[in-house]
Motif scaffolding. Structure first.
Motif, PDB file in Angstrom:
ATOM      1  N   SER A   1      13.727  24.403   4.656  1.00 33.30           N
ATOM      2  CA  SER A   1      13.698  22.955   4.433  1.00 33.30           C
ATOM      3  C   SER A   1      13.466  22.661   2.963  1.00 33.30           C
ATOM      4  N   ARG A   2      14.393  21.903   2.393  1.00 34.58           N
ATOM      5  CA  ARG A   2      14.235  21.406   1.023  1.00 34.58           C
ATOM      6  C   ARG A   2      14.615  19.935   1.057  1.00 34.58           C
ATOM      7  N   GLY A   3      13.746  19.164   1.676  1.00 34.35           N
ATOM      8  CA  GLY A   3      14.077  17.782   1.993  1.00 34.35           C
ATOM      9  C   GLY A   3      14.700  17.783   3.369  1.00 34.35           C
ATOM     10  N   GLY A   4      15.991  18.078   3.443  1.00 38.02           N
ATOM     11  CA  GLY A   4      16.661  18.251   4.717  1.00 38.02           C
ATOM     12  C   GLY A   4      16.753  19.724   5.064  1.00 38.02           C
ATOM     13  N   PRO A   5      17.225  20.033   6.261  1.00 39.46           N
ATOM     14  CA  PRO A   5      17.357  21.441   6.651  1.00 39.46           C
ATOM     15  C   PRO A   5      18.459  22.132   5.862  1.00 39.46           C
ATOM     16  N   ARG A   6      18.248  23.403   5.525  1.00 42.79           N
ATOM     17  CA  ARG A   6      19.198  24.168   4.727  1.00 42.79           C
ATOM     18  C   ARG A   6      19.382  25.568   5.319  1.00 42.79           C
ATOM     19  N   ILE A   7      20.582  26.091   5.169  1.00 37.17           N
ATOM     20  CA  ILE A   7      20.837  27.512   5.402  1.00 37.17           C
ATOM     21  C   ILE A   7      21.458  28.056   4.130  1.00 37.17           C
ATOM     22  N   GLU A   8      20.808  29.042   3.536  1.00 34.66           N
ATOM     23  CA  GLU A   8      21.346  29.668   2.331  1.00 34.66           C
ATOM     24  C   GLU A   8      22.349  30.742   2.738  1.00 34.66           C
ATOM     25  N   VAL A   9      23.542  30.654   2.187  1.00 32.60           N
ATOM     26  CA  VAL A   9      24.614  31.576   2.538  1.00 32.60           C
ATOM     27  C   VAL A   9      24.668  32.700   1.505  1.00 32.60           C
ATOM     28  N   PHE A  10      24.482  33.927   1.990  1.00 31.97           N
ATOM     29  CA  PHE A  10      24.502  35.096   1.107  1.00 31.97           C
ATOM     30  C   PHE A  10      25.784  35.903   1.243  1.00 31.97           C
ATOM     31  N   ARG A  11      26.452  35.767   2.418  1.00 28.33           N
ATOM     32  CA  ARG A  11      27.620  36.598   2.714  1.00 28.33           C
ATOM     33  C   ARG A  11      28.714  35.764   3.356  1.00 28.33           C
ATOM     34  N   VAL A  12      29.953  36.204   3.163  1.00 25.01           N
ATOM     35  CA  VAL A  12      31.100  35.501   3.723  1.00 25.01           C
ATOM     36  C   VAL A  12      30.987  35.400   5.245  1.00 25.01           C
ATOM     37  N   GLY A  13      30.432  36.432   5.876  1.00 25.82           N
ATOM     38  CA  GLY A  13      30.332  36.465   7.331  1.00 25.82           C
ATOM     39  C   GLY A  13      29.455  35.391   7.939  1.00 25.82           C
ATOM     40  N   GLN A  14      28.715  34.654   7.116  1.00 25.52           N
ATOM     41  CA  GLN A  14      27.875  33.588   7.654  1.00 25.52           C
ATOM     42  C   GLN A  14      28.661  32.319   7.982  1.00 25.52           C
ATOM     43  N   ILE A  15      29.894  32.237   7.512  1.00 28.83           N
ATOM     44  CA  ILE A  15      30.700  31.032   7.732  1.00 28.83           C
ATOM     45  C   ILE A  15      31.957  31.373   8.518  1.00 28.83           C
ATOM     46  N   GLU A  16      32.205  30.567   9.543  1.00 28.66           N
ATOM     47  CA  GLU A  16      33.411  30.714  10.360  1.00 28.66           C
ATOM     48  C   GLU A  16      34.119  29.360  10.413  1.00 28.66           C
ATOM     49  N   VAL A  17      35.373  29.316   9.984  1.00 26.16           N
ATOM     50  CA  VAL A  17      36.155  28.078  10.061  1.00 26.16           C
ATOM     51  C   VAL A  17      36.693  27.957  11.484  1.00 26.16           C
ATOM     52  N   LEU A  18      36.455  26.782  12.098  1.00 23.23           N
ATOM     53  CA  LEU A  18      36.771  26.601  13.512  1.00 23.23           C
ATOM     54  C   LEU A  18      38.129  25.969  13.775  1.00 23.23           C
ATOM     55  N   GLY A  19      38.672  25.252  12.830  1.00 23.38           N
ATOM     56  CA  GLY A  19      39.949  24.602  13.095  1.00 23.38           C
ATOM     57  C   GLY A  19      40.490  23.915  11.874  1.00 23.38           C
ATOM     58  N   GLY A  20      41.484  23.067  12.091  1.00 23.85           N
ATOM     59  CA  GLY A  20      42.113  22.349  10.981  1.00 23.85           C
ATOM     60  C   GLY A  20      41.254  21.216  10.486  1.00 23.85           C
ATOM     61  N   LYS A  21      41.801  20.485   9.515  1.00 22.35           N
ATOM     62  CA  LYS A  21      41.059  19.392   8.914  1.00 22.35           C
ATOM     63  C   LYS A  21      41.005  18.210   9.857  1.00 22.35           C
TER      64      LYS A  21
END
Length: 263
Positions: free
Chosen positions: A243-263
């Motif tokens: 938490s830094r004001g709002g909730p945060r997740i610090e991303v260290f690796r590409v594997g932490q993000i998954e794109v789910l679909g189109g725009k």
């Protein structure tokens, strides 16, 4: 290099695009090449927690590639105990150097099985895939196992709040200090000094955001996930909530993000 291969066959969630589904099939085929060096063997004497156990020779082993799933630690521990307690196991991995707590991190196989203990826990919905997996084929195999349980709503995935909604920062804040999966649409991407913010809300001090350090941005760009390209995309982020004001997740690796679909 010797050792059992990690093989899994499963589909990614229905919300994924056709492109991602095809990419998943290719990744799972490549997972057959996920072979890890042997690191020893032994008999399991006791389960320590949802991710750790002790061998009868005193060594403590930490299951690599997964994180505790949900808040029901009793269920996760019982699942691990049912799989390995009293069983002979072999350990495999890239580095058998103990961590600061003296635990050896490894992929674990019950003797005679080609299915890793990690894969079995993921398929039961009793664990989450960690982002700290250096071998891409192994990472793809574990992701497919997790997707099987998620699609079938097994274990932790039976709970509708297993994946936190990025539009509900209060629910995410309740998970501070825990490895959590958050899903939503990136409304804006902003640079502040050496940090890039993927903002999921309009209020930067209250709403959820994922942060990416400038030093690892090239890795995202090489993977076709340049931060700016994620604007207006639905993504799934996994990591430890702070938490830094709002909730945060610090991303260290590409594997932490998954794109789910189109725009």
């Amino acid at each position: 290099m010797t050792g059992p291969a990690l093989r899994y066959s499963a589909a990614l969630p229905a919300c994924a695009t056709l492109f991602l589904a095809l990419a998943s099939v290719a990744a799972q085929a490549a997972a057959a090449d996920c072979v890890l060096e042997p690191q020893g063997e032994g008999r399991v004497a006791a389960v320590v927690d949802t991710r750790s156990f002790r061998l009868d020779d005193g060594r403590e082993v930490r299951l690599a590639g997964i994180e505790r799933g949900g808040t029901d630690t009793a269920s996760g521990r019982a699942a691990l105990s049912a799989i390995i307690t009293g069983r002979d196991v072999t350990l495999h991995g890239e580095d058998d150097t103990p961590d600061r707590y003296g635990r050896q991190s490894a992929f674990v196989f019950v003797t005679g099985s080609e299915q890793s203990v990690q894969g079995e826990l993921l398929r039961r919905g009793e664990a989450l895939v960690s982002s700290a997996i250096s071998d891409k084929n192994c990472a793809a195999a574990l992701a497919a196992a997790e997707a099987t349980a998620r699609d079938a709503k097994l274990g932790i995935w039976a709970d509708t709040t297993a994946i936190k909604n990025a539009e509900s920062p209060g629910d995410i804040l309740a998970a501070i200090g825990h490895f959590t999966v958050v899903e939503g649409r990136v409304l804006s991407v902003r640079q502040a000094g050496a940090i890039t913010y993927l903002n999921f809300g309009r209020n930067w001090t209250r709403d959820f955001a994922a942060t990416i350090s400038r030093r690892i941005t090239p890795a995202f760009e090489s993977a076709g996930l340049g931060p700016k390209s994620l604007e207006n995309r639905r993504i799934r982020v996994r990591g430890v909530v702070s938490s830094r004001g709002g909730p945060r997740i610090e991303v260290f690796r590409v594997g932490q993000i998954e794109v789910l679909g189109g725009k």
